[in-house]
Design an enzyme around this catalytic site. Sequence first.
Site, PDB file in Angstrom:
ATOM      1  N   LYS A  78      17.925  -5.310  22.770  1.00 36.75           N
ATOM      2  CA  LYS A  78      18.070  -5.882  21.608  1.00 36.75           C
ATOM      3  C   LYS A  78      18.560  -5.088  20.502  1.00 36.75           C
ATOM      4  O   LYS A  78      19.076  -5.589  19.171  1.00 36.75           O
ATOM      5  CB  LYS A  78      17.106  -7.043  21.339  1.00 36.75           C
ATOM      6  CG  LYS A  78      15.754  -6.691  21.602  1.00 36.75           C
ATOM      7  CD  LYS A  78      14.627  -7.745  21.592  1.00 36.75           C
ATOM      8  CE  LYS A  78      13.403  -7.290  22.147  1.00 36.75           C
ATOM      9  NZ  LYS A  78      12.259  -8.220  22.465  1.00 36.75           N
ATOM     10  N   LYS A 105      11.168   5.102  21.675  1.00 42.50           N
ATOM     11  CA  LYS A 105      10.892   4.417  20.316  1.00 42.50           C
ATOM     12  C   LYS A 105      10.694   5.579  19.208  1.00 42.50           C
ATOM     13  O   LYS A 105      11.096   5.119  18.185  1.00 42.50           O
ATOM     14  CB  LYS A 105       9.944   3.214  20.563  1.00 42.50           C
ATOM     15  CG  LYS A 105      10.428   2.012  21.129  1.00 42.50           C
ATOM     16  CD  LYS A 105       9.512   0.820  20.967  1.00 42.50           C
ATOM     17  CE  LYS A 105      10.059  -0.413  21.449  1.00 42.50           C
ATOM     18  NZ  LYS A 105       9.382  -1.386  21.352  1.00 42.50           N
ATOM     19  N   LYS A 108      20.408   0.490  29.458  1.00 41.74           N
ATOM     20  CA  LYS A 108      19.780  -0.890  29.603  1.00 41.74           C
ATOM     21  C   LYS A 108      20.462  -1.760  28.610  1.00 41.74           C
ATOM     22  O   LYS A 108      20.631  -1.265  27.281  1.00 41.74           O
ATOM     23  CB  LYS A 108      18.276  -0.686  29.361  1.00 41.74           C
ATOM     24  CG  LYS A 108      17.617  -1.942  29.534  1.00 41.74           C
ATOM     25  CD  LYS A 108      16.100  -1.579  29.484  1.00 41.74           C
ATOM     26  CE  LYS A 108      15.858  -1.523  27.913  1.00 41.74           C
ATOM     27  NZ  LYS A 108      14.403  -1.782  27.625  1.00 41.74           N
TER      28      LYS A 108
HETATM   29  P1  TYM Z   1      10.248  -6.822  25.946  1.00 39.84           P
HETATM   30  O1  TYM Z   1       9.804  -7.719  24.865  1.00 39.84           O
HETATM   31  O2  TYM Z   1      10.993  -5.781  25.515  1.00 39.84           O
HETATM   32  O3  TYM Z   1      11.100  -7.643  27.032  1.00 39.84           O
HETATM   33  C1  TYM Z   1      10.450  -8.802  27.646  1.00 39.84           C
HETATM   34  C2  TYM Z   1      10.886  -8.855  29.023  1.00 39.84           C
HETATM   35  O4  TYM Z   1      12.271  -8.694  29.209  1.00 39.84           O
HETATM   36  C3  TYM Z   1      12.590  -7.700  30.146  1.00 39.84           C
HETATM   37  N1  TYM Z   1      13.850  -6.993  30.012  1.00 39.84           N
HETATM   38  C4  TYM Z   1      14.714  -6.940  30.892  1.00 39.84           C
HETATM   39  N2  TYM Z   1      14.907  -6.985  32.025  1.00 39.84           N
HETATM   40  C5  TYM Z   1      16.055  -6.865  32.615  1.00 39.84           C
HETATM   41  N3  TYM Z   1      17.081  -6.134  32.098  1.00 39.84           N
HETATM   42  C6  TYM Z   1      17.221  -5.723  30.827  1.00 39.84           C
HETATM   43  N4  TYM Z   1      18.037  -4.974  30.257  1.00 39.84           N
HETATM   44  C7  TYM Z   1      15.776  -6.109  30.102  1.00 39.84           C
HETATM   45  N5  TYM Z   1      15.657  -5.834  28.771  1.00 39.84           N
HETATM   46  C8  TYM Z   1      14.176  -6.529  28.841  1.00 39.84           C
HETATM   47  C9  TYM Z   1      11.495  -6.567  30.189  1.00 39.84           C
HETATM   48  O5  TYM Z   1      11.168  -5.848  31.283  1.00 39.84           O
HETATM   49  C10 TYM Z   1      10.175  -7.813  29.886  1.00 39.84           C
HETATM   50  O6  TYM Z   1       9.674  -8.096  30.918  1.00 39.84           O
HETATM   51  N6  TYM Z   1       5.959  -4.607  26.413  1.00 39.84           N
HETATM   52  C11 TYM Z   1       6.671  -5.543  26.805  1.00 39.84           C
HETATM   53  C12 TYM Z   1       6.050  -6.896  26.501  1.00 39.84           C
HETATM   54  C13 TYM Z   1       4.648  -7.209  26.867  1.00 39.84           C
HETATM   55  C14 TYM Z   1       4.147  -7.462  28.090  1.00 39.84           C
HETATM   56  C15 TYM Z   1       2.674  -7.767  28.084  1.00 39.84           C
HETATM   57  C16 TYM Z   1       4.913  -7.839  29.081  1.00 39.84           C
HETATM   58  C17 TYM Z   1       3.486  -6.990  26.095  1.00 39.84           C
HETATM   59  N7  TYM Z   1       2.379  -7.195  26.875  1.00 39.84           N
HETATM   60  C18 TYM Z   1       2.028  -7.945  29.120  1.00 39.84           C
HETATM   61  C19 TYM Z   1       3.914  -8.219  30.513  1.00 39.84           C
HETATM   62  C20 TYM Z   1       2.676  -8.246  30.390  1.00 39.84           C
HETATM   63  C21 TYM Z   1       7.901  -5.792  26.020  1.00 39.84           C
HETATM   64  O7  TYM Z   1       8.036  -4.870  25.147  1.00 39.84           O
HETATM   65  O8  TYM Z   1       8.945  -6.280  26.619  1.00 39.84           O
END
Ligand code: TYM
Length: 335
Positions: free
Chosen positions: A200, A115, A197
């Site tokens: 978004k 990032k 990956k």
């Molecule tokens: P975020 O918002 O980027 O993504 C949300 C969830 O989607 C999963 N994900 C994917 N899984 C499979 N293939 C992909 N291409 C893919 N892209 C995203 C992510 O692994 C995630 O589970 N830091 C976290 C949000 C967060 C969080 C937490 C998660 C904040 N606090 C506490 C769990 C527990 C994040 O940015 O996810």
Amino acid sequence: MLDGKKTLFSGMQATGNLTLGNYCGALKNWVTLNDEYECFYSVVDMHSITVRQNPAELRKRARALLTLYIAAGLDPEKNCIYYQSHVSAHAELSWILNCYTYMGELNRMTQFKDKSSKHADNINSGLYTYPVLMASDILLYQADVVPVGADQMQHLELTRDIAQRFNNIYGDVFTIPEAYVGKTGARIMSLQDPTKKMSKSDENINASIYLTDDPDTIIRKFKRAVTDSSAEVRYDKEEKPGISNLIDIYRSATGKGIEEIEREFDGKGYGDFKLAVGESVADLLKPIQDRQVDLLKDKAYIDGIIKANAEKANYFANKTLRKVQKKVGFPERIR
Ligand code: TYM
């Protein structure tokens, strides 16, 4: 452990357009696990401002995401679905845990490196300490399990290290959480570059299926997906990363196994396969999209859920926070 059930926590950022990766890697598993656990699902809007946001847009996306959780099948009466920013204990615990996290640990976080290279003009300290806020999210609710995609594993490991360090000093304050990574869909790759990956923030809109894409767009994007020249539907991540990614998506959308899929498309070309994958994903997303549209119209119902669940989340979060504050030596509150 609440009401004899183990606790589950997870969250998603309300930033950008959610992708099929978010659905297959996270949301879909949340729905299958929600009977077994006492669940907390947060719209992590505090995490979102580590990157500049348009305020009106963020508010709108946060509400759409909260509604999506419900539209995807999470019952808001049983599951605590809430905005992170409505529970100030997240920020308070995060400050405390910052003091128990080493810069060396944060320096190793690959998401921070990624990032900060993408947002070189805004490498703020929130971006850097982001994993500590994430640890606080999880530890506040004493979560036993955290369903996430594979890309969040490093943050989960750090959460466990911080919790263990704290417990070693002060006794058993935090439950040590386990990650739950699904058997399928844990790492959905870009449709245009299957070594990357699905994300978004990808600039190429054909690289990702957005959860808001209509069926025609979904099918068109799958038709354009990058594959290889051998025209054989076979799972081989090294030699055939594009087709293997499509097989993973098809598995996740239909519940079929790899061999079953290979048999189904034996002797058929990539065209037939891509169409079937596109249709399966369109069929998966369409009912969710329709429910989300209906729910968004019901302002009073959604507002009621936001209010009730914020109260519930505050109650559990404050219980842990008070315990932590006492352990580190903050003076007791006089009532
Ligand atoms: P975020 O918002 O980027 O993504 C949300 C969830 O989607 C999963 N994900 C994917 N899984 C499979 N293939 C992909 N291409 C893919 N892209 C995203 C992510 O692994 C995630 O589970 N830091 C976290 C949000 C967060 C969080 C937490 C998660 C904040 N606090 C506490 C769990 C527990 C994040 O940015 O996810």
